[in-house]
Scaffold this active site. Structure first.
Site, PDB file in Angstrom:
ATOM      1  N   HIS A   1       0.816  -1.224   0.000  1.00  0.00           N
ATOM      2  CA  HIS A   1       0.000   0.000   0.000  1.00  0.00           C
ATOM      3  C   HIS A   1       0.845   1.267   0.000  1.00  0.00           C
ATOM      4  CE1 HIS A   1      -3.674   2.221   0.297  1.00  0.00           C
ATOM      5  NE2 HIS A   1      -4.380   1.205   0.735  1.00  0.00           N
TER       6      HIS A   1
ATOM      7  N   ASP B   1     -11.114  -8.492 -18.685  1.00  0.00           N
ATOM      8  CA  ASP B   1     -11.218  -9.709 -19.489  1.00  0.00           C
ATOM      9  C   ASP B   1      -9.854  -9.987 -20.105  1.00  0.00           C
ATOM     10  OD1 ASP B   1     -11.748 -11.728 -21.311  1.00  0.00           O
ATOM     11  OD2 ASP B   1     -13.639 -10.856 -21.998  1.00  0.00           O
TER      12      ASP B   1
END
Length: 459
Positions: free
Chosen positions: A171, A400
């Site tokens: 992070h 995708d």
């Protein structure tokens, strides 16, 4: 299910492709107070469940080839976090060296697990075996492993009838906005098979966060003691085996109803409560109502807020880095339960609105004077606090890789505790899903709370 066997087929390091020039592209990224605030945080872990690819697609080699191209664009992920100890004054400083060292990539198999085992668990809870589909369990930014380890890691696990792509990232280097921008780019490259130079040109060069507070010298030096993870972490409610996970889905109709209800309960001047604020307030009230806390107990609600457009001058929306602020609302149990949904949502709305340029800069200036690093699973975690991470605005279901869009999204181990809520978009437009971590006692009550269940469905 019985014991799930996860077989590791291969482990490798994927580096930026050959067009990455280690000398000319090597950048040193200095860390801001907000980056350093996350030094003790575990890697944020998420995962996407996909349908089964056609074996003829050779999808593992395609994933690795396209990842190599994506890392050439998002090169900080392929670097390393460097710690420099200054022995003369007992301090340490950190920076990210964009040296192209690459990222960990694990190919695994769990052929006893089917899509339905993940999507429709027998007991209604997120299955325990899912934790083994993630690549960075227990990795913390400032641990030795975190410093020598890659700043992002992947595990692709083949199931009986699907594929789970799990990932964990540091992070300090990136927030959710930057991570999903990278992931969207990776999936697009893979989908189009765009490994040649012509296709690369369609992606603009990465814009690094250019912000650093005037008047603060860098690299920032912090006491070495603040950079070390305490050996004995404080165990609080929900951080032990009593912690359970469940996913609650709010349909677009549920969301609209709650947003309308919340805005209808506040004055005309305050009618700007968002969908996420209304849903978050609904979750907050229900959790507190079922927590058996005393009326005088002080309770907190924390929400991560993207600060890019809130700074003055504003940063570019797509700039890469970690630019989130913690918006915190504080009240008492009595005040919460004596007021309605609109009141709770308004408290969240106001604290989000308080995340201003002035507040952010004041935080940074004060932090440098007295560095304080959050310990996600330690004293800062309590049964009185609810924290919302991630966002339903992230493009999760548009990824995708060439064999179909995701079927579901799940959160992995890391920075989890009682009261942690992770918000995602649902598969259907306008839906919001909340991956919920609660103690078993509170979750059991919540799951049978008729008032709570009226505006959602359990996944």
């Amino acid at each position: 299910m019985g014991d799930v066997v996860v077989e590791v087929i291969s482990k490798s390091i994927v580096r930026p492709d050959e067009s990455y020039n280690e000398e000319s592209d090597r950048v040193k990224i200095h860390l801001t107070p907000w980056d350093l605030f996350f030094l003790r945080a575990e890697y944020a872990q998420r995962g996407l469940l996909f349908p089964q690819p056609d074996p003829d697609t050779h999808f593992i080699s395609r994933l690795k080839s396209s990842l190599s191209v994506a890392l050439n664009i998002f090169y900080p992920f392929a670097g390393r976090l460097v710690k420099i100890e200054n022995q003369h004054d007992g301090t340490a400083s950190f920076h990210v060296d964009c040296d192209g060292s690459g990222v960990r990539f694990v190919h695994a198999s769990a052929k006893s697990v089917s899509l339905s085992d993940v999507l429709e668990p027998a007991d209604g809870h997120v299955p325990e075996f899912l934790k083994r589909f993630f690549p960075a369990n227990g990795v913390t930014s400032c641990d030795c492993e975190g410093i020598s380890d890659s700043l992002i890691a992947f595990q692709v696990t083949e199931l009986k009838d699907g594929v789970f792509i799990g990932f964990g990232y540091n992070h300090i280097v990136a927030d959710g906005t930057s991570f999903w921008s990278f992931f969207n780019t990776w999936s697009e490259i893979c989908f189009h098979g765009g490994f040649d130079s012509d296709h690369r040109r369609k992606f603009p060069p990465l814009v690094l966060r250019g912000w650093f507070l005037d008047g603060i010298e860098y690299p920032i030096r912090i006491p070495i003691s603040e950079t070390e993870t305490p050996p004995n972490r404080v165990v609080v409610l929900g951080t032990s085996s009593s912690l359970q996970e469940k996913i609650f889905r709010f349909t677009s109709r549920n969301v609209s109803e709650l947003k309308e209800k919340a805005n209808g309960e506040v004055s005309a001047d305050d009618r700007r409560i968002s969908s996420l604020q209304a849903v978050s307030a609904y979750m907050w009230r229900a959790i507190i109502r079922n927590s058996e806390l005393s009326p005088e107990e002080v309770i907190c609600f924390k929400l991560l807020v993207d600060m890019r457009q809130r700074l003055n001058p504003p940063l570019e929306k797509e700039c890469f880095g970690n630019m989130v602020g913690f918006a915190t609302a504080t009240t008492t149990v009595r005040e919460m339960l004596n007021n309605g949904l609109g009141w709770a949502a308004l408290q969240i709305n106001k604290t989000v609105g308080s995340q201003t340029n002035e507040m952010f800069r004041e935080f940074a200036a004060n932090w440098v004077k007295k560095p304080s690093i959050i310990l996600m699973n330690g004293n800062e975690a309590s049964s009185n606090s609810v924290v919302v991470a991630s966002s339903p605005r992230f493009n999760v279901y548009g990824n995708d890789f060439g064999w179909g869009k995701p079927i579901a999204v799940r959160a992995g181990p890391g920075n989890t505790r009682h009261g942690k809520l992770i918000a995602y978009p649902g598969v259907d437009q306008g839906d919001i899903e909340i991956h919920t971590y609660l103690s078993s006692a509170v979750l059991e009550k919540l799951s049978t709370d008729a008032e709570f269940l009226k505006h959602l469905c359990v996944v």
